[in-house]
Design a protein around this motif. Structure first.
Motif, short mmCIF file in Angstrom:
data_model
loop_
_atom_site.label_atom_id
_atom_site.label_comp_id
_atom_site.label_asym_id
_atom_site.label_seq_id
_atom_site.Cartn_x
_atom_site.Cartn_y
_atom_site.Cartn_z
N GLU A 109 8.40 48.70 56.87
CA GLU A 109 7.88 48.12 55.59
C GLU A 109 7.33 48.26 54.93
OE1 GLU A 109 4.91 44.41 54.72
OE2 GLU A 109 4.63 44.90 56.40
N ASN A 110 6.49 49.68 55.45
CA ASN A 110 5.65 50.85 54.52
C ASN A 110 6.40 51.63 53.56
OD1 ASN A 110 2.94 49.84 55.46
ND2 ASN A 110 2.78 51.65 56.70
N ALA A 111 8.45 51.71 54.35
CA ALA A 111 9.35 52.18 54.63
C ALA A 111 10.19 51.77 53.02
CB ALA A 111 10.35 52.83 55.10
N THR A 112 9.99 50.23 52.57
CA THR A 112 10.93 49.00 52.41
C THR A 112 12.37 49.42 52.53
OG1 THR A 112 11.67 50.77 50.49
CG2 THR A 112 8.97 49.24 50.19
N ILE A 113 12.22 49.77 53.85
CA ILE A 113 13.60 48.63 54.78
C ILE A 113 13.67 47.35 55.28
CG2 ILE A 113 15.01 50.32 56.81
CD1 ILE A 113 13.52 52.91 56.09
N PRO A 114 13.90 46.73 55.56
CA PRO A 114 14.95 45.40 55.95
C PRO A 114 14.39 45.75 57.38
CG PRO A 114 16.29 45.62 54.68
CD PRO A 114 15.51 47.03 54.07
N LEU A 115 13.88 44.84 57.84
CA LEU A 115 14.04 45.03 59.58
C LEU A 115 14.55 43.81 59.70
CD1 LEU A 115 13.33 47.11 62.10
CD2 LEU A 115 11.23 44.97 61.70
N VAL A 116 15.50 43.59 61.27
CA VAL A 116 16.87 42.72 61.45
C VAL A 116 16.31 42.39 62.90
CG1 VAL A 116 18.58 41.41 61.83
CG2 VAL A 116 18.48 42.10 60.12
N ALA A 117 15.69 41.52 63.62
CA ALA A 117 14.77 41.29 65.41
C ALA A 117 16.54 41.14 65.33
CB ALA A 117 13.43 40.64 65.49
N VAL A 118 16.27 41.15 66.65
CA VAL A 118 17.84 40.73 67.31
C VAL A 118 17.65 40.93 69.04
CG1 VAL A 118 19.03 43.34 67.72
CG2 VAL A 118 20.50 41.24 67.72
N ASP A 119 17.53 39.42 70.34
CA ASP A 119 17.59 39.28 71.02
C ASP A 119 16.14 38.81 71.45
OD1 ASP A 119 18.83 38.21 73.30
OD2 ASP A 119 17.87 40.21 74.18
N ARG A 120 15.49 39.43 71.04
CA ARG A 120 13.69 38.97 70.88
C ARG A 120 12.99 39.22 69.71
NH1 ARG A 120 13.56 43.87 75.46
NH2 ARG A 120 14.47 43.06 77.26
N SER A 121 12.24 38.71 69.40
CA SER A 121 11.23 38.51 68.66
C SER A 121 9.83 39.50 68.17
CB SER A 121 10.82 37.20 68.24
OG SER A 121 9.33 36.99 69.74
N VAL A 122 9.98 40.70 66.75
CA VAL A 122 8.37 40.52 67.02
C VAL A 122 7.27 40.26 66.39
CG1 VAL A 122 7.39 42.26 65.14
CG2 VAL A 122 10.39 42.39 65.30
N ASP A 123 6.44 40.02 67.29
CA ASP A 123 5.27 39.38 67.32
C ASP A 123 4.64 39.65 65.95
OD1 ASP A 123 5.70 38.63 69.74
OD2 ASP A 123 4.42 38.28 70.72
N ASP A 124 4.26 40.93 65.50
CA ASP A 124 3.31 41.33 64.54
C ASP A 124 3.84 42.02 63.47
OD1 ASP A 124 1.42 40.63 63.05
OD2 ASP A 124 0.02 42.32 63.80
N GLY A 125 4.55 41.25 62.97
CA GLY A 125 5.47 42.19 61.59
C GLY A 125 6.41 41.85 60.66
N LYS A 126 7.12 42.00 59.24
CA LYS A 126 7.53 41.51 58.60
C LYS A 126 8.89 41.93 58.91
CE LYS A 126 9.17 41.90 53.81
NZ LYS A 126 8.71 41.77 52.64
N VAL A 127 9.85 40.50 59.50
CA VAL A 127 11.60 40.98 59.40
C VAL A 127 12.35 39.72 58.60
CG1 VAL A 127 11.10 41.08 62.01
CG2 VAL A 127 11.36 39.32 60.78
N ALA A 128 13.58 40.68 58.63
CA ALA A 128 13.94 39.93 57.15
C ALA A 128 15.19 38.24 57.76
CB ALA A 128 14.69 40.94 56.02
N SER A 129 15.14 38.95 59.26
CA SER A 129 16.12 38.37 60.00
C SER A 129 15.78 38.25 61.71
CB SER A 129 17.44 37.83 59.06
OG SER A 129 18.68 37.13 60.17
N GLU A 130 15.85 36.86 61.87
CA GLU A 130 15.65 37.04 63.88
C GLU A 130 16.58 35.91 64.09
OE1 GLU A 130 13.33 34.67 66.76
OE2 GLU A 130 11.97 35.99 65.60
N VAL A 131 17.73 36.84 64.57
CA VAL A 131 18.93 36.66 65.22
C VAL A 131 18.83 36.55 67.18
CG1 VAL A 131 21.47 36.91 65.40
CG2 VAL A 131 20.50 38.01 63.68
N ALA A 132 19.10 35.50 67.46
CA ALA A 132 18.55 34.81 68.72
C ALA A 132 19.08 33.95 69.08
CB ALA A 132 16.80 35.23 69.08
N SER A 133 19.54 33.67 70.74
CA SER A 133 19.01 32.93 71.94
C SER A 133 18.28 31.89 71.14
CB SER A 133 20.05 32.84 72.85
OG SER A 133 20.95 34.35 73.25
N ASP A 134 18.13 30.72 71.67
CA ASP A 134 17.56 29.60 72.45
C ASP A 134 17.18 29.67 73.42
OD1 ASP A 134 15.85 27.26 72.75
OD2 ASP A 134 16.70 26.03 71.11
N ASN A 135 16.26 30.64 73.62
CA ASN A 135 15.89 31.38 74.66
C ASN A 135 14.62 29.80 75.52
OD1 ASN A 135 16.11 34.21 75.71
ND2 ASN A 135 16.10 34.17 73.51
#
Length: 306
Positions: A109-135
């Motif tokens: 976020e500080n580097a203004t680079i978009p972040l995508v989380a895959v398979d697992r989420s990020v609990d505390d942070g900004k993500v542009a997209s979260e791609v995951a199975s319905d666990n």
């Protein structure tokens, strides 16, 4: 490509080599580099996720650089921080630990680079997209299937405690317990690892000799449990796993694994790259991308074997 672009990419490769094992895939076109930080490549599931991501990158004509955190959350934060200094246009993270991934998300976020989380989420942070199975759904399906396969006392082999997949699968499993005559008498983490699954299951089986079933949060732990149970697996003790890995499918064929909840890791990797490329181009992204999970048993095994 301009010389300074070549120099930047060379610096990227050199910088990431010190942070973990890196591979690159691309069609040679465009000027977009995506960084992929994988929790571990010592697991066939995440190898398949990486391969899906690499194939998508090649088809989309972008460069993908992959690093392996080797299940070390601190190492992964350092890898993401390195990505932010090397000019990547987007970062995909498969968190080792969802809670400890916060500093990595903040660095992006500080580097203004978009972040995508895959398979697992990020609990505390900004993500542009979260791609995951319905666990959660997958955990519920696992409980239902284990309840169909057996009745009585069962144990639950949990994944890495801080990983969202572990929490969600466990929550879903608890929700599905009322669907059959099974009761959890012990739960213990084995960190998604086959060898740890063997050790933990050995101890749990000794402490609970009357168990009739096992749910493991992934196939690797399930396979470790099967080894620990020996001749009991598939006979007086039924085991259900999660992921649908080739080894898991083979165990179903052999009769030692009653079922697994199949994810589609290659699809997860593909969709994560697709969203990362859109984010890098400042195009609209899908905030949440759900990938379907399916129950695999001997009855429908042929549908999943490649």
């Amino acid at each position: 490509m301009k010389l300074r672009g070549v120099a930047a990419l060379s610096a990227l490769a050199l910088g990431l080599a010190a942070c973990g094992s890196g591979t690159e895939a691309g069609g040679g076109g465009g000027d977009i580099t995506i960084g992929l930080a994988v929790s571990t490549l010592d697991n066939p599931y995440f190898v398949a996720l990486k391969q899906g991501a690499e194939k998508a990158a090649a088809e989309l004509g972008v460069r993908l650089t992959v690093v392996d955190a080797q299940n070390d959350a601190t190492n992964q934060v350092n890898q993401v921080q390195t990505f932010t200094t090397q000019g990547v246009r987007a970062i995909i993270i498969n968190p080792v630990d969802s809670k400890q991934a916060g500093p990595a998300a903040k660095a992006a976020e500080n580097a203004t680079i978009p972040l995508v989380a895959v398979d697992r989420s990020v609990d505390d942070g900004k993500v542009a997209s979260e791609v995951a199975s319905d666990n959660v759904q997958g955990g519920t399906l696992a409980a239902i299937e284990l309840g169909r396969a057996t009745t009585g006392e069962v144990v639950h082999l949990q994944g890495i405690p801080g990983a969202s997949a572990s929490r969600d699968r466990g929550r879903g499993f608890e929700q599905g317990l009322n669907s059959g005559g099974i009761k959890v008498v012990a739960s213990q983490p084995a960190d998604f690892n086959r060898a740890k699954g063997l050790d933990v299951m050995t101890n749990l089986a000794q402490a609970n000799p009357g168990i009739k079933g096992v749910f493991a949060d992934n196939d690797e732990m399930a396979l470790g449990a099967i080894k620990a149970l020996g001749d009991r697996a598939g006979k007086d003790v039924q085991v259900v796993g999660f992921d649908g890995t080739p080894d898991g499918l083979k165990a179903i064929e052999e009769g030692t694994l009653a079922a697994t909840i199949a994810q589609q890791p290659d699809v997860l990797g593909r969709k994560a790259v697709e969203q990362a490329v859109k984010a890098a181009k400042k195009e609209p992204v899908q905030e949440v991308v759900d990938v379907e999970v399916k129950v695999v048993t001997k009855k429908n095994l042929a549908e999943f074997k490649k």
